[in-house]
Every structure is written in C-alpha cells, then in structure tokens.
Write a protein that holds these residues in place. Sequence first.
Motif, short mmCIF file in Angstrom:
data_model
loop_
_atom_site.label_atom_id
_atom_site.label_comp_id
_atom_site.label_asym_id
_atom_site.label_seq_id
_atom_site.Cartn_x
_atom_site.Cartn_y
_atom_site.Cartn_z
N UNK A 59 30.46 49.92 44.56
CA UNK A 59 30.89 48.54 44.37
C UNK A 59 31.25 48.34 42.90
N UNK A 60 32.43 47.87 42.64
CA UNK A 60 32.93 47.68 41.29
C UNK A 60 33.20 46.19 41.08
N UNK A 61 32.83 45.70 39.89
CA UNK A 61 33.01 44.30 39.55
C UNK A 61 34.00 44.15 38.40
N UNK A 62 34.72 43.05 38.34
CA UNK A 62 35.62 42.84 37.21
C UNK A 62 34.86 42.86 35.89
N UNK A 63 35.48 43.44 34.86
CA UNK A 63 34.82 43.50 33.55
C UNK A 63 34.61 42.11 32.97
#
Length: 381
Positions: A59-63
């Motif tokens: 799962x990747x989140x916006x920086x």
Amino acid sequence: MLFILLLLVQLVHSLDVDPNGYILYCPCMGRFGNQADHFLGALSFAHNLNRTLALPPWIVYPSRPTPKSTSFHIPFDRWFLIDPLRAYHRVILMEDFMSELAPQIWPPGKRYGFCYGFAQRGCRMKDGNPFGPFWDHFDVDFDDSVTYRISYNVDNDESTRRQWETNFPPNRYPVIAFMGAPAAFPVAEGHRHLHKYVRWSDEIVEEATQFVEREFPQGGPIVAIHLRNGYDWEKACTHVDGERNFMASPQCLGYAAGGDGVTGELCLPSKGEVLRRVKEAVVSLNAEGVFVATDRDPMIGELTQHLGDNVKVVVQPGDRDRSPQLDLAILGRADHFIGNCVSSFTAFAVRERTAGGRTSSFFGFVSKAGRGKQRDRGAEL
C-alpha cells in the motif's frame, strides 16, 4: 468437447488448491517500513500454521496527502522476487489467488473477515482508508465476521498452534482473511532472519546498479545514511524521553527488558551528530562518496562542507518523485550504512545488510562495549 475442456480446467485448478488453507491480510498499518515488518511476521505465521500465504500488494500513500487523496497498490512482485520466498514457505500472489482460486474456494457468500476480540461490533473489515480501498481493489465484500482471542505468536508454541487449527480448521475455513497482519510491530526478534528470503526484483537491482555507477564512477567505497527528519517525525520524537522502546528501537537497544531507553538524539539526531558519525565512517573506509536517503532534509551542503570536495554527497533527484525502494536498494549495497534506530525504514536496510554480511550502525547510539573508544575517536573529529 467443451464439457471435457471445462472439466480439465476445473481439475487443474483443484490440483492448485492447498488443502491446508490460505492466509490473507490487509497490510494496513503504516507505510512501507511498517508493512515490511508485518510481512515477515505474517510469513512466519503462515509457515507455522502450514497455510499458503497470499502476498498482498504494497500500500502506497501520496507523499503529500490531500483530503481527497487515497492509497494505491503495488503488486508484491514488482519490487520483490517470489521464488526466494518459496525456499522458506508456500506463497502465492494475492492477485493470482483472487483470480484463479477464490472463485472456487472463497466465493462471495462465504467470505469471512477475522479480527481480534471485537465481538460486540463485529469485524469492520472495510471501515476507512486503507482498509476499504484495499479490499475494494480485489472486489471483496465480507459476508460475516469471525472474532478470536488467540495469539499470533505460534513460534515454538504447539498449544497456540493447535488452538488455531482446532478453532479454524481448513475444511471449514479454507481462507483466514485478517483485518490486519497477523504479526507484531516492530518485527519480532525471531523473525528478523527471514529477511534473507526477501530479494529485490531485477528491475530494482538494475536501477540501483545504474544509479551507483553513474553517481560514483570511480567504484570506491560508499557510505550510505538514512536521515529521518520529516515534520511528522520531529513531532513524534518529542514523546520519546523515558520510553524503554519506541517504534523500531529494539533493533539497536535490544528486545530484552532493562537497559538504556530511547533519547531524543537517538530518534532525531542533531546535525552535529550526523556530521561527526558520517565523517568517522568516511575516514575509516577512505570512502569516495556518501549516499543520503531522507524524507526531508538531505543536509547536502553541510555534509559537503564538512567532508571536503573529494567526497561526493548525493541524494535521489527530485522530492515527490523519490523512490523509497530505490533508496533502500542502495542503502543495502553500500560499504557501510548509518541509520535511524527508531525507524522501520532503517530496520529494513539493516536486516538486508545483516543477511548479506554487511555492517550497519545508528546515529545517536554506541554499544556499551564501544563507548569509551567512540568518545576517544570522536574527539579526533
């Protein structure tokens, strides 16, 4: 003829089904470093229960999140190889499980979500982000929930393992889909060694190789550092004084009770500490360069001035576009690494380096055996 072909397809799929069952989970706590800690625990849990582990996407989140931003998903095998994991235990990509096996053994109508002890309200498997988007990514809705009060720690614990097998046999529950990872955070000491099965994909290895060869063409020794100094981290580190452990700090302070606790300098090292420790490593190795991984300030100017023009200090270009995985792949291959004891991102690099026989150290920390020597050497800098 069509009937025979369909029957053959069904037989092939039935041969692929693990009669011991499957483990699914949402990697829903934190960013990559935390998810990686949880992954090792989940891998051990599946091994001990002898169920195949479905490898979830990362799962990747916006920086820089906004009120409308959401998480997105990277297939496990984009960043890591699958075959090395199979040397330890049976695994399958979650995408493959859902497309090829779930219609047969986990169809809609028989999808139960598992969570710990929330009997009065059930398992709200899809409440909020990232839980909802994760399961929606696979078009999963849960038909009911199952609560339990059994420990995840089944290492060398036959009684606990039997409880899982007795309460949730695979013939009744072919799939155990957890609300979160069946694992401890930070990663349990006994699971750290499993990192030797976690290998970067060919794409990541090639990208790291090209970066190092381009930035350090002389091929001399390189020191890599991780500077965790983002605004969120600054705030978190105001709460560490007096804590025995905090986040990933057992990786340097140890897992046993007693001993030194977490300090502000360990959590958010001063610039003076960073400059001193980096110069010490550069001088010791006669290094030609320093690679910096960071979430905010790479201290390029300060490091360059302190180390001199003969030592090149580099960071991935850009800001929002930096790849944490590329950072980690470079940290893992450097001649020496200095990281943040409290950070699970550092912990990933340290585990990889330990598995490969490479040395690591931590800003703000010196082992008891080396404290007197460190003070003497520090005076020379």
